[in-house]
Design a protein around this motif. Structure first.
Motif, PDB file in Angstrom:
ATOM      1  N   GLY A 189      34.521 -16.034  20.945  1.00  0.00           N
ATOM      2  CA  GLY A 189      35.189 -15.287  19.897  1.00  0.00           C
ATOM      3  C   GLY A 189      36.708 -15.330  20.019  1.00  0.00           C
ATOM      4  N   LYS A 190      37.205 -15.385  21.235  1.00  0.00           N
ATOM      5  CA  LYS A 190      38.606 -15.084  21.479  1.00  0.00           C
ATOM      6  C   LYS A 190      39.567 -16.135  20.944  1.00  0.00           C
ATOM      7  CE  LYS A 190      41.207 -14.127  25.373  1.00  0.00           C
ATOM      8  NZ  LYS A 190      41.173 -14.088  26.831  1.00  0.00           N
ATOM      9  N   ASN A 191      39.345 -17.363  21.298  1.00  0.00           N
ATOM     10  CA  ASN A 191      40.326 -18.374  20.945  1.00  0.00           C
ATOM     11  C   ASN A 191      39.630 -19.635  20.448  1.00  0.00           C
ATOM     12  OD1 ASN A 191      42.444 -20.090  20.692  1.00  0.00           O
ATOM     13  ND2 ASN A 191      43.308 -19.679  22.723  1.00  0.00           N
ATOM     14  N   PRO A 192      39.274 -19.657  19.151  1.00  0.00           N
ATOM     15  CA  PRO A 192      38.502 -20.788  18.637  1.00  0.00           C
ATOM     16  C   PRO A 192      39.248 -22.121  18.774  1.00  0.00           C
ATOM     17  CG  PRO A 192      39.150 -19.293  16.865  1.00  0.00           C
ATOM     18  CD  PRO A 192      39.507 -18.622  18.139  1.00  0.00           C
ATOM     19  N   ARG A 194      40.812 -23.194  21.204  1.00  0.00           N
ATOM     20  CA  ARG A 194      40.492 -23.773  22.505  1.00  0.00           C
ATOM     21  C   ARG A 194      39.002 -23.971  22.683  1.00  0.00           C
ATOM     22  NH1 ARG A 194      44.161 -24.193  26.259  1.00  0.00           N
ATOM     23  NH2 ARG A 194      42.887 -23.853  28.088  1.00  0.00           N
ATOM     24  N   SER A 195      38.212 -23.008  22.194  1.00  0.00           N
ATOM     25  CA  SER A 195      36.792 -23.057  22.535  1.00  0.00           C
ATOM     26  C   SER A 195      36.010 -24.066  21.695  1.00  0.00           C
ATOM     27  CB  SER A 195      36.166 -21.663  22.427  1.00  0.00           C
ATOM     28  OG  SER A 195      36.283 -21.170  21.121  1.00  0.00           O
ATOM     29  N   VAL A 196      36.444 -24.295  20.458  1.00  0.00           N
ATOM     30  CA  VAL A 196      35.696 -25.265  19.651  1.00  0.00           C
ATOM     31  C   VAL A 196      35.760 -26.676  20.251  1.00  0.00           C
ATOM     32  CG1 VAL A 196      35.545 -26.401  17.409  1.00  0.00           C
ATOM     33  CG2 VAL A 196      35.673 -23.930  17.539  1.00  0.00           C
ATOM     34  N   PRO A 197      36.960 -27.187  20.559  1.00  0.00           N
ATOM     35  CA  PRO A 197      36.947 -28.514  21.202  1.00  0.00           C
ATOM     36  C   PRO A 197      36.240 -28.523  22.547  1.00  0.00           C
ATOM     37  CG  PRO A 197      39.195 -27.647  21.031  1.00  0.00           C
ATOM     38  CD  PRO A 197      38.321 -26.724  20.270  1.00  0.00           C
ATOM     39  N   ALA A 198      36.324 -27.427  23.283  1.00  0.00           N
ATOM     40  CA  ALA A 198      35.670 -27.390  24.595  1.00  0.00           C
ATOM     41  C   ALA A 198      34.163 -27.555  24.463  1.00  0.00           C
ATOM     42  CB  ALA A 198      35.991 -26.081  25.304  1.00  0.00           C
ATOM     43  N   LEU A 199      33.626 -27.140  23.334  1.00  0.00           N
ATOM     44  CA  LEU A 199      32.197 -27.323  23.094  1.00  0.00           C
ATOM     45  C   LEU A 199      31.921 -28.660  22.417  1.00  0.00           C
ATOM     46  CD1 LEU A 199      30.321 -24.228  21.672  1.00  0.00           C
ATOM     47  CD2 LEU A 199      29.777 -25.633  23.627  1.00  0.00           C
ATOM     48  N   ALA A 200      32.719 -28.932  21.387  1.00  0.00           N
ATOM     49  CA  ALA A 200      32.407 -30.075  20.524  1.00  0.00           C
ATOM     50  C   ALA A 200      32.617 -31.413  21.224  1.00  0.00           C
ATOM     51  CB  ALA A 200      33.242 -30.001  19.251  1.00  0.00           C
ATOM     52  N   ILE A 201      33.703 -31.530  21.996  1.00  0.00           N
ATOM     53  CA  ILE A 201      33.994 -32.852  22.570  1.00  0.00           C
ATOM     54  C   ILE A 201      32.928 -33.311  23.563  1.00  0.00           C
ATOM     55  CG2 ILE A 201      35.656 -34.187  23.947  1.00  0.00           C
ATOM     56  CD1 ILE A 201      37.850 -32.652  22.455  1.00  0.00           C
TER      57      ILE A 201
ATOM     58  N   ILE B  96      43.460 -34.931  33.233  1.00  0.00           N
ATOM     59  CA  ILE B  96      42.786 -34.190  34.291  1.00  0.00           C
ATOM     60  C   ILE B  96      43.511 -32.872  34.554  1.00  0.00           C
ATOM     61  CG2 ILE B  96      42.256 -34.267  36.765  1.00  0.00           C
ATOM     62  CD1 ILE B  96      41.605 -37.222  36.376  1.00  0.00           C
ATOM     63  N   TYR B  97      44.836 -32.888  34.396  1.00  0.00           N
ATOM     64  CA  TYR B  97      45.591 -31.654  34.585  1.00  0.00           C
ATOM     65  C   TYR B  97      45.093 -30.563  33.637  1.00  0.00           C
ATOM     66  CZ  TYR B  97      49.333 -28.299  35.126  1.00  0.00           C
ATOM     67  OH  TYR B  97      50.012 -27.147  35.376  1.00  0.00           O
ATOM     68  N   ASP B  98      45.027 -30.897  32.360  1.00  0.00           N
ATOM     69  CA  ASP B  98      44.579 -29.901  31.368  1.00  0.00           C
ATOM     70  C   ASP B  98      43.173 -29.415  31.674  1.00  0.00           C
ATOM     71  OD1 ASP B  98      46.919 -30.150  30.055  1.00  0.00           O
ATOM     72  OD2 ASP B  98      46.178 -31.502  28.494  1.00  0.00           O
ATOM     73  N   GLU B  99      42.371 -30.357  32.140  1.00  0.00           N
ATOM     74  CA  GLU B  99      40.982 -30.037  32.430  1.00  0.00           C
ATOM     75  C   GLU B  99      40.899 -28.964  33.512  1.00  0.00           C
ATOM     76  OE1 GLU B  99      38.515 -32.230  30.647  1.00  0.00           O
ATOM     77  OE2 GLU B  99      37.676 -30.249  31.018  1.00  0.00           O
ATOM     78  N   ILE B 100      41.627 -29.191  34.601  1.00  0.00           N
ATOM     79  CA  ILE B 100      41.545 -28.240  35.718  1.00  0.00           C
ATOM     80  C   ILE B 100      42.245 -26.927  35.347  1.00  0.00           C
ATOM     81  CG2 ILE B 100      42.033 -27.893  38.183  1.00  0.00           C
ATOM     82  CD1 ILE B 100      42.021 -30.920  38.517  1.00  0.00           C
ATOM     83  N   ALA B 101      43.279 -27.023  34.500  1.00  0.00           N
ATOM     84  CA  ALA B 101      44.038 -25.825  34.129  1.00  0.00           C
ATOM     85  C   ALA B 101      43.274 -24.934  33.139  1.00  0.00           C
ATOM     86  CB  ALA B 101      45.376 -26.238  33.517  1.00  0.00           C
ATOM     87  N   PHE B 102      42.258 -25.495  32.493  1.00  0.00           N
ATOM     88  CA  PHE B 102      41.522 -24.762  31.456  1.00  0.00           C
ATOM     89  C   PHE B 102      41.006 -23.407  31.968  1.00  0.00           C
ATOM     90  CE2 PHE B 102      37.390 -24.061  29.193  1.00  0.00           C
ATOM     91  CZ  PHE B 102      37.899 -23.881  27.926  1.00  0.00           C
ATOM     92  N   GLY B 103      40.396 -23.427  33.149  1.00  0.00           N
ATOM     93  CA  GLY B 103      39.831 -22.198  33.707  1.00  0.00           C
ATOM     94  C   GLY B 103      40.897 -21.143  33.976  1.00  0.00           C
ATOM     95  N   PRO B 104      41.884 -21.462  34.832  1.00  0.00           N
ATOM     96  CA  PRO B 104      42.925 -20.469  35.134  1.00  0.00           C
ATOM     97  C   PRO B 104      43.617 -19.928  33.876  1.00  0.00           C
ATOM     98  CG  PRO B 104      43.126 -22.348  36.604  1.00  0.00           C
ATOM     99  CD  PRO B 104      42.027 -22.677  35.642  1.00  0.00           C
ATOM    100  N   LEU B 105      43.882 -20.776  32.896  1.00  0.00           N
ATOM    101  CA  LEU B 105      44.538 -20.303  31.667  1.00  0.00           C
ATOM    102  C   LEU B 105      43.619 -19.341  30.923  1.00  0.00           C
ATOM    103  CD1 LEU B 105      46.311 -23.532  30.356  1.00  0.00           C
ATOM    104  CD2 LEU B 105      47.355 -21.542  31.448  1.00  0.00           C
ATOM    105  N   ASN B 106      42.326 -19.651  30.888  1.00  0.00           N
ATOM    106  CA  ASN B 106      41.370 -18.745  30.248  1.00  0.00           C
ATOM    107  C   ASN B 106      41.389 -17.364  30.895  1.00  0.00           C
ATOM    108  OD1 ASN B 106      40.236 -20.213  28.182  1.00  0.00           O
ATOM    109  ND2 ASN B 106      38.747 -21.211  29.512  1.00  0.00           N
ATOM    110  N   PHE B 107      41.610 -17.356  32.207  1.00  0.00           N
ATOM    111  CA  PHE B 107      41.608 -16.069  32.895  1.00  0.00           C
ATOM    112  C   PHE B 107      42.995 -15.417  32.882  1.00  0.00           C
ATOM    113  CE2 PHE B 107      37.569 -17.626  34.503  1.00  0.00           C
ATOM    114  CZ  PHE B 107      36.807 -16.479  34.395  1.00  0.00           C
ATOM    115  N   GLY B 108      43.905 -16.035  32.133  1.00  0.00           N
ATOM    116  CA  GLY B 108      45.187 -15.390  31.871  1.00  0.00           C
ATOM    117  C   GLY B 108      46.237 -15.541  32.955  1.00  0.00           C
TER     118      GLY B 108
END
Lengths: 257, 281, 274
Positions: A189-192, A194-201, B96-108
């Motif tokens: 819900g929070k940030n589509p 970011r989350s849409v590509p994370a699922l779709a790709i 790969i940078y963005d990939e690994i950063a995805f988690g920490p950024l999600n957690f703010g």
């Protein structure tokens, strides 16, 4: 293991031995009939007809219940939508809801029709080997000039088969990816953005990979998208013609009254 | 504080005729810093079990707590890092940078903090900094799996949970992942892995949980496991047990080639000595 | 039976996958192919029945060139491939339908197709799963069903491309048992894997690295070759143990290292003989 909703139950009853084309035609005819029948007497007659047919199938009732159950919520929804939103003689009022007599009739009629459709379809799929259904469809399509559209009936039948069998794989993929990304702190819900590509790709890449692997497996087993035979011999026998004749007679009677 | 499961049961398609028992009365406790292997056949409930650890699934009955908290609370999510079998199911970024950063950024976490964590995670999985700008899809299967591992490590979890991390990966890739996991464990993170690769994982496991049809059929140390009947064993251990059952007095709780060699030679010299003593008579 | 002459192949992006492969496969042979990921072994497999065509050189199957499109169907009748992922090689919605897929493509008459499906279902022990969706089978059964789907084509040669890498050890053993049985029945087997423990029964092992054949010979010699360690391939642990015992005067013959029980039996025989 989970049993699919519409599944084949092997047997050698009268219905099992009918040609799949007969049964396909019958389901289509009965479908039309179901939606042309307005009176409750007619709908009742169709239910009676359904139960008469099941006695020719030797199949247990749970096979048919299984087909209706997952759609029950939808059918109930339709019933209540009709009940409350059809204008007419108000039966009784409570709060903002005003169920009408016409609504009740429409609701019953519509939900009965859906149930009938599901039941007839379940009767066919339960008494017909799935590959025979495809084969039957392929034969029925063969005389059509599909060549103009750039496909042939063989390709169409294979495509149909594949798309049905590929759906579960796709759902599984969605589940897997959802779990993986949720573990990385993604909230849908929070940030589509970011989350849409994370699922779709990952999903699209995965499906493409699956399709490539599948294409190789098919080619390796000699698939060329041209003429192929089938393990089922389809021959219309006397019983098929008799059954179809009886059905048409029934349909004519129904439409007349 | 540990991961604790108390009387946990979980069913799929509950209250329908299709109901399947995935887990039944599971009790377990995993301490911080342990290396735990979850074994069992396909369909025994292994994957279901680990999904309880970070709240992807919730039990139908019983209680799951992580450090005393509910696994669905956000605080817990970053404490439990998950790596699933197919790394390709989760990779989606251009670098790969963005990939690994995805988690920490999600957690703010801040950009700066995130960068720190990315570099740290990358080092932990033995990948080079020059790889940061590469596309994750250009990697080999083993490297992809290590990036997925780095994604989980960037959250600095207390518990790292993995589902078949080395299945389908070639031997050299396996070795690198196993080394990474060993290092992670040595730094104090609990590593919990579902696996059927006994040969690769056995030397690392401290504790073993064996599932059978949704129930725990064994839970204990590796040493206890080696003495248990009817569990899958790595080839050397299976052979040593066979020797013991054939009446040769070896210690069956041995699983490496080196130990087995020593054990067999020790027994051989004893048998030869006995023979030598008998002969003069 | 199959001959590869100077075969080279590059991926569409230009990266070389196979370079200058020379090899012959005799009828009835059991060949194991090992190598790291990306060593070219799967690419090689796809060349064996014309799914990929060599960029340079040629692949001949019983005298037919795989580049000759008019002979492709015949080639695929002779060489069948079982792939790694059971899920993406099922075409039918039921096991029975999937088994019929190959012969249907060969345009065989219905009664012949049914005869073959019947025979293969019995041979692989899948009779009870005839109307199951192949997707509901367990990993091991799934891979057996995939094998069955190839067998209905009645191929003379079967290629197995990392078929056990996604399976648990017991399921893997089940698949291997069928492979062994097929070999005993006279089928030519090409078994690709990176699990060296599985190659005990092979007649010949080929080691690939970076698109080339780097080592070739009998399993006994190849599997104990220290060069494999450089490629990141670890020898089977029981074989390793036997090698080390040899240095201490305990001779375990090669055949006995195939399973824990045969190994233990041999040690008992050596130690307890009076």
């Amino acid at each position: 293991m989970q049993e699919p909703v519409f599944s084949y139950v092997p047997g050698d009853s009268f219905l099992h031995t009918l040609d799949p084309r007969t049964k396909l035609a019958a389901v289509m005819l009965l479908g039309i009939l179901t939606f042309r029948t307005e009176s409750f007497f007619g709908i009742g007659a169709l239910f009676v007809f359904f139960f008469a047919l099941t006695s020719f199938s030797g199949l247990p009732a749970r096979v048919f219940l299984r087909a209706v159950r997952p759609m029950m919520l939808f059918i109930i929804f339709i019933f209540f939508a009709q009940l409350f939103f059809t204008k007419g003689h108000v039966l009784t009022s409570f709060w903002i809801l005003h169920p009408s007599l016409e609504g009740l009739q429409n609701g019953l009629r519509l939900s009965a029709r859906f149930i009938l459709l599901l039941l007839f379809a379940a009767l066919m799929t339960a008494s017909t080997d799935p590959s025979a259904i495809t084969c039957g469809i392929e034969r029925m399509l063969r005389p059509l000039p599909l060549r103009w559209m750039g496909v042939n009936s063989f390709e169409l039948a294979t495509m149909m088969n594949l798309s049905i069998s590929f759906l579960p794989i796709l759902f599984e993929r969605v589940e897997r990816t959802k779990a993986a990304q949720a573990s990385r702190g993604m909230y849908f819900g929070k940030n589509p953005l970011r989350s849409v590509p994370a699922l779709a790709i990952p999903l699209i890449k995965g499906v493409i990979r699956d399709a490539e692997e599948l294409a190789l497996a098919m080619e390796s087993r000699g698939y060329q998208g041209t003429r192929r035979t089938s393990m089922h011999e389809l021959t219309m026998q006397r019983r098929d013609w008799i059954f179809l004749f009886a059905l048409i007679l029934f349909a004519a009677l129904m439409l007349r009254f | 504080m540990p991961i604790i499961l108390e009387n946990v049961s979980l069913f799929y398609s509950k209250n329908t005729p299709l109901e399947i028992t995935a887990l039944k009365d599971v009790n377990l406790r995993i301490e911080k810093g342990e290396f735990v292997g979850i074994l069992g056949e396909k369909g025994a409930g292994k994957s279901t079990l680990i999904k309880l650890f970070n709240g992807i699934l919730r039990p139908d009955s019983g209680k799951v707590t992580i450090d005393g908290l509910s696994p669905s609370s956000k605080k817990v999510k970053s404490r439990v890092g998950m790596v699933f079998q197919q790394a390709a199911d989760q990779l989606f970024c251009r670098t790969i940078y963005d990939e690994i950063a995805f988690g920490p950024l999600n957690f703010g976490y801040s950009r700066k903090e995130t960068e720190e964590r990315v570099l740290e995670a990358l080092e932990a999985v033995y990948l080079d900094r020059t790889m940061l700008s590469r596309n994750p899809f250009s990697l080999s299967g083993g490297e992809m799996q290590r990036v997925a591992l780095a994604c989980a490590l960037a959250l600095r979890p207390d518990y790292l949970v993995l589902d078949e991390p080395i299945t389908g990966i070639d031997p050299s890739g396996k070795k690198e992942i196993l080394e990474t996991l060993k290092k992670v464990k040595d730094q104090g993170t609990a590593v919990i892995t579902v696996t059927h690769n006994l040969k690769g994982f056995f030397p690392l496991l401290e504790k073993i949980i064996h599932l059978q049809e949704g129930r725990i059929s064994f839970q204990g140390s590796r040493k206890e496991y080696l003495e248990t009947e009817n569990v899958p064993l790595p080839p050397v251990a299976a052979m040593m047990r066979e020797l013991k059952s054939r009446g040769i007095q070896v210690n069956p709780a041995v699983f490496t080639v080196e130990e087995a060699l020593e054990e067999i030679l020790r027994v051989k010299s004893i048998i030869e000595k006995e023979k030598a003593e008998k002969q003069p008579e | 039976m199959i001959r590869l002459e100077n075969v080279s192949y590059s991926y569409p992006d230009g990266k070389p996958a196979l370079s200058d492969i020379h090899m012959g496969i005799r009828k009835g042979e059991y060949i194991g192919i090992i190598g790291r990921n990306g060593s070219g072994k799967s690419t090689l497999a796809l060349h064996l029945n014309g799914l990929l065509k060599p960029g340079k050189g040629k692949v001949m199957v019983k005298g037919m060139d795989t580049r000759d499109i008019s002979r492709l169907q015949e080639i695929r009748k002779i060489v069948g491939i079982v792939f790694q992922n059971p899920e993406t090689q099922f075409i039918g919605r039921t096991v029975e339908e999937d088994l019929a897929f190959g012969p249907e493509n060969l345009c065989l008459p219905p009664e012949e197709i049914r005869r073959r499906v019947e025979r293969v279902l019995a041979e692989i022990g899948l009779e009870n799963y005839r109307y199951h969706s192949p997707k509901t089978l367990s990993g091991g059964q799934g891979q057996c069903a995939a094998l069955a789907g190839t067998l209905t084509m009645e191929p003379e040669c079967l290629v197995f491309d990392e078929v056990t890498s996604m399976l648990d050890p017991d399921s893997g053993k089940l698949v291997l048992k069928h492979v062994k049985k097929l070999h005993e029945k006279g089928k030519t087997i090409i078994y690709i894997t990176h699990n060296l423990e599985e190659l005990h029964d092979a007649d010949r092992i080929i080691v690939m690295d970076r698109g080339r054949i780097v080592l070739e010979g009998e399993p006994e010699n190849v599997l104990s070759n220290p060069f494999l360690l450089d490629l990141g391939l670890t020898p089977p642990s029981l074989m390793d143990l036997a090698e080390r015992l040899k240095k201490h005067g305990v001779m375990i013959p090669w055949e006995k290292t195939s399973s824990p029980s045969s190994f233990a039996e041999e040690i008992c025989r050596l130690f307890l003989k009076t």
